[in-house]
Design a protein around this motif. Structure first.
Motif, PDB file in Angstrom:
ATOM      1  N   GLN A 122      -1.268  17.668 -10.708  1.00  0.00           N
ATOM      2  CA  GLN A 122      -2.214  16.390 -10.238  1.00  0.00           C
ATOM      3  C   GLN A 122      -0.732  15.785  -9.090  1.00  0.00           C
ATOM      4  O   GLN A 122      -1.528  15.012  -8.180  1.00  0.00           O
ATOM      5  CB  GLN A 122      -2.018  15.845 -11.632  1.00  0.00           C
ATOM      6  CG  GLN A 122      -2.467  16.284 -12.808  1.00  0.00           C
ATOM      7  CD  GLN A 122      -4.526  15.758 -12.742  1.00  0.00           C
ATOM      8  OE1 GLN A 122      -3.928  15.294 -11.277  1.00  0.00           O
ATOM      9  NE2 GLN A 122      -5.114  15.784 -13.091  1.00  0.00           N
TER      10      GLN A 122
ATOM     11  N   LYS B  15      -0.469   4.353  -6.434  1.00  0.00           N
ATOM     12  CA  LYS B  15       0.272   4.052  -7.881  1.00  0.00           C
ATOM     13  C   LYS B  15       0.502   5.242  -8.814  1.00  0.00           C
ATOM     14  O   LYS B  15       1.112   5.744  -9.733  1.00  0.00           O
ATOM     15  CB  LYS B  15      -1.171   3.193  -8.280  1.00  0.00           C
ATOM     16  CG  LYS B  15      -0.981   1.857  -7.980  1.00  0.00           C
ATOM     17  CD  LYS B  15      -2.466   1.093  -8.505  1.00  0.00           C
ATOM     18  CE  LYS B  15      -2.450  -0.444  -7.337  1.00  0.00           C
ATOM     19  NZ  LYS B  15      -3.440  -1.195  -7.913  1.00  0.00           N
ATOM     20  N   GLN B  16      -0.702   6.207  -8.515  1.00  0.00           N
ATOM     21  CA  GLN B  16      -1.077   7.245  -9.151  1.00  0.00           C
ATOM     22  C   GLN B  16       0.419   8.028  -9.613  1.00  0.00           C
ATOM     23  O   GLN B  16       0.696   8.484 -10.120  1.00  0.00           O
ATOM     24  CB  GLN B  16      -2.078   7.963  -9.104  1.00  0.00           C
ATOM     25  CG  GLN B  16      -3.466   7.626  -9.913  1.00  0.00           C
ATOM     26  CD  GLN B  16      -4.108   6.349  -9.107  1.00  0.00           C
ATOM     27  OE1 GLN B  16      -3.280   6.223  -7.845  1.00  0.00           O
ATOM     28  NE2 GLN B  16      -5.023   6.109  -9.103  1.00  0.00           N
TER      29      GLN B  16
ATOM     30  N   THR C 114      -1.307  16.359  -5.199  1.00  0.00           N
ATOM     31  CA  THR C 114      -3.012  15.975  -5.981  1.00  0.00           C
ATOM     32  C   THR C 114      -2.875  14.411  -5.379  1.00  0.00           C
ATOM     33  O   THR C 114      -4.067  14.091  -4.198  1.00  0.00           O
ATOM     34  CB  THR C 114      -4.209  15.945  -6.783  1.00  0.00           C
ATOM     35  OG1 THR C 114      -3.907  17.171  -7.032  1.00  0.00           O
ATOM     36  CG2 THR C 114      -5.563  16.269  -6.166  1.00  0.00           C
ATOM     37  N   TRP C 115      -2.500  13.668  -5.684  1.00  0.00           N
ATOM     38  CA  TRP C 115      -2.508  12.003  -5.641  1.00  0.00           C
ATOM     39  C   TRP C 115      -1.611  12.068  -4.414  1.00  0.00           C
ATOM     40  O   TRP C 115      -2.069  11.017  -3.871  1.00  0.00           O
ATOM     41  CB  TRP C 115      -2.124  11.825  -6.658  1.00  0.00           C
ATOM     42  CG  TRP C 115      -2.983  11.699  -8.295  1.00  0.00           C
ATOM     43  CD1 TRP C 115      -3.489  11.092  -8.127  1.00  0.00           C
ATOM     44  CD2 TRP C 115      -1.601  11.310  -9.343  1.00  0.00           C
ATOM     45  NE1 TRP C 115      -3.683  11.841  -9.441  1.00  0.00           N
ATOM     46  CE2 TRP C 115      -2.569  11.904 -10.470  1.00  0.00           C
ATOM     47  CE3 TRP C 115      -0.548  11.963 -10.301  1.00  0.00           C
ATOM     48  CZ2 TRP C 115      -2.245  11.406 -11.899  1.00  0.00           C
ATOM     49  CZ3 TRP C 115      -0.299  11.821 -11.665  1.00  0.00           C
ATOM     50  CH2 TRP C 115      -1.516  12.252 -11.812  1.00  0.00           C
TER      51      TRP C 115
ATOM     52  N   ASN D 254      -3.936  12.578  -1.627  1.00  0.00           N
ATOM     53  CA  ASN D 254      -4.532  11.148  -0.949  1.00  0.00           C
ATOM     54  C   ASN D 254      -4.558  10.103  -0.892  1.00  0.00           C
ATOM     55  O   ASN D 254      -4.748   9.241  -1.216  1.00  0.00           O
ATOM     56  CB  ASN D 254      -6.404  11.390  -2.701  1.00  0.00           C
ATOM     57  CG  ASN D 254      -6.830  12.757  -2.586  1.00  0.00           C
ATOM     58  OD1 ASN D 254      -7.398  13.556  -1.503  1.00  0.00           O
ATOM     59  ND2 ASN D 254      -6.368  13.360  -3.326  1.00  0.00           N
TER      60      ASN D 254
ATOM     61  N   THR E 282      -0.641   1.561 -13.961  1.00  0.00           N
ATOM     62  CA  THR E 282      -1.783   2.369 -14.042  1.00  0.00           C
ATOM     63  C   THR E 282      -1.052   3.876 -14.708  1.00  0.00           C
ATOM     64  O   THR E 282      -1.845   4.818 -14.902  1.00  0.00           O
ATOM     65  CB  THR E 282      -1.236   3.244 -12.427  1.00  0.00           C
ATOM     66  OG1 THR E 282      -1.355   2.077 -12.205  1.00  0.00           O
ATOM     67  CG2 THR E 282      -1.992   4.564 -12.276  1.00  0.00           C
TER      68      THR E 282
ATOM     69  N   THR F  86       2.435  -0.202 -11.077  1.00  0.00           N
ATOM     70  CA  THR F  86       3.226   1.101 -11.711  1.00  0.00           C
ATOM     71  C   THR F  86       2.710   1.796 -12.747  1.00  0.00           C
ATOM     72  O   THR F  86       2.010   2.650 -13.433  1.00  0.00           O
ATOM     73  CB  THR F  86       3.980   2.105 -10.956  1.00  0.00           C
ATOM     74  OG1 THR F  86       3.944   1.410  -9.521  1.00  0.00           O
ATOM     75  CG2 THR F  86       4.523   3.233 -10.922  1.00  0.00           C
TER      76      THR F  86
ATOM     77  N   ARG G 176       0.898  -1.600  -0.213  1.00  0.00           N
ATOM     78  CA  ARG G 176      -0.690  -0.143  -0.093  1.00  0.00           C
ATOM     79  C   ARG G 176       1.016   1.611  -0.084  1.00  0.00           C
ATOM     80  O   ARG G 176       0.463   2.302  -0.534  1.00  0.00           O
ATOM     81  CB  ARG G 176      -0.805   0.710   1.126  1.00  0.00           C
ATOM     82  CG  ARG G 176      -1.624  -1.219   1.092  1.00  0.00           C
ATOM     83  CD  ARG G 176      -2.575  -1.201   2.294  1.00  0.00           C
ATOM     84  NE  ARG G 176      -4.097   0.078   2.216  1.00  0.00           N
ATOM     85  CZ  ARG G 176      -4.682   0.374   3.459  1.00  0.00           C
ATOM     86  NH1 ARG G 176      -4.501  -0.735   4.351  1.00  0.00           N
ATOM     87  NH2 ARG G 176      -4.976   1.752   3.213  1.00  0.00           N
TER      88      ARG G 176
ATOM     89  N   GLN H 214      -2.830   8.138  -3.564  1.00  0.00           N
ATOM     90  CA  GLN H 214      -2.943   7.173  -3.998  1.00  0.00           C
ATOM     91  C   GLN H 214      -1.502   6.990  -4.429  1.00  0.00           C
ATOM     92  O   GLN H 214      -1.215   7.625  -5.441  1.00  0.00           O
ATOM     93  CB  GLN H 214      -3.995   8.201  -5.106  1.00  0.00           C
ATOM     94  CG  GLN H 214      -4.934   8.277  -4.942  1.00  0.00           C
ATOM     95  CD  GLN H 214      -6.360   9.341  -5.857  1.00  0.00           C
ATOM     96  OE1 GLN H 214      -5.450  10.474  -6.457  1.00  0.00           O
ATOM     97  NE2 GLN H 214      -6.871   8.812  -7.000  1.00  0.00           N
TER      98      GLN H 214
END
Length: 250
Positions: free
Chosen positions: A207, A218-219, A210-211, A214, A44, A41, A33, A216
């Motif tokens: 971006q 993988k992103q 932001t990832w 949050n 993604t 990855t 995680r 995220q």
């Protein structure tokens, strides 16, 4: 054969790093995680590149990077040339340049937001600011690397300033300048991405921020791979230009 061997070694190192990354995640040695596997990855990354919003952010970042670079290189090169050509000016300016270069540029980001607001000008301005010091210092070093004998011969034969610039200075400076361009682009790209991550409404740096906020992962990692590929592509492009211009070297 040696060049082929070097390229094969580079590819082998990259493959080995991705293999270690995959093993660490798949075997649970690192929490997947926190560190998603390399294959996930890359999958993604492929999915992100199909999104119109991501392609638009990449185009925004590319425009900002190219604009900042196109402004910083000629301005920095001109200032560096003037410093190198005037001994008094060089004695005064050089210590101040090294002092300014050593200060972390990120602490000035709020000032760029206050002056330019949040938007294109703020990000280009900070990219310009992050790049210009390395261009000035590299150009100064490049001008100082020109052999005095070459200048003396050119001037003895009545070469005009323009002929001296293009037939003595430029060929002599080219190896140092091309190296400087590669390093400058790294500073430039880093500056623009940092500005986007700090305060922006678009761009790939926005971006990624932001990832990250949050979780995220993988992103986030896919975004890092994306930027690495862009940086490597530009580096290889300048290296190709360097090879094509090798006949200019003295």
């Amino acid at each position: 054969m040696r060049g082929l061997g070097v390229k094969a070694a580079r590819v082998a190192i990259v493959v080995a790093l991705f293999a270690i990354w995959e093993i660490l995640s798949r075997t649970g040695l690192v929490n997947p995680r926190l560190l998603p596997s390399a294959s996930d990855t890359l999958a993604t990354l492929g999915e992100l590149l199909q999104r119109a919003s991501v392609r638009k952010d990449l185009a925004v970042t590319a425009t900002e990077v190219v604009t900042a670079f196109a402004l910083a290189v000629p301005v920095g090169a001109l200032i560096g040339f003037l410093i190198a050509e005037n001994r008094y000016f060089a004695d005064v300016a050089k210590p101040l340049l090294f002092f300014a270069f050593s200060i972390p540029k990120s602490i000035f980001l709020p000032m760029f937001i206050l002056v330019f607001g949040v938007g294109f000008a703020q990000k280009v301005g900070f990219g310009f600011f992050s790049t210009i010091f390395i261009v000035i210092m590299s150009t100064t070093t490049a001008v100082e690397s020109v052999k005095v004998e070459h200048l003396t011969v050119a001037r003895s034969y009545g070469a005009t300033p323009m002929q001296t610039a293009f037939r003595v200075y430029l060929p002599s400076m080219l190896p140092v300048l091309l190296e400087a361009l590669r390093i400058s682009m790294i500073f430039n790209l880093t500056g623009v991405i940092l500005a986007e991550m700090y305060a922006s409404r678009d761009g790939i740096g926005h971006q990624i921020a932001t990832w990250g906020e949050n979780f995220q992962m993988k992103q986030l990692l896919a975004g890092v791979v994306m930027i690495a590929v862009i940086a490597i592509t530009f580096n290889e492009l300048v290296r190709w230009v360097e090879t094509r211009c090798s006949h200019w070297r003295t």
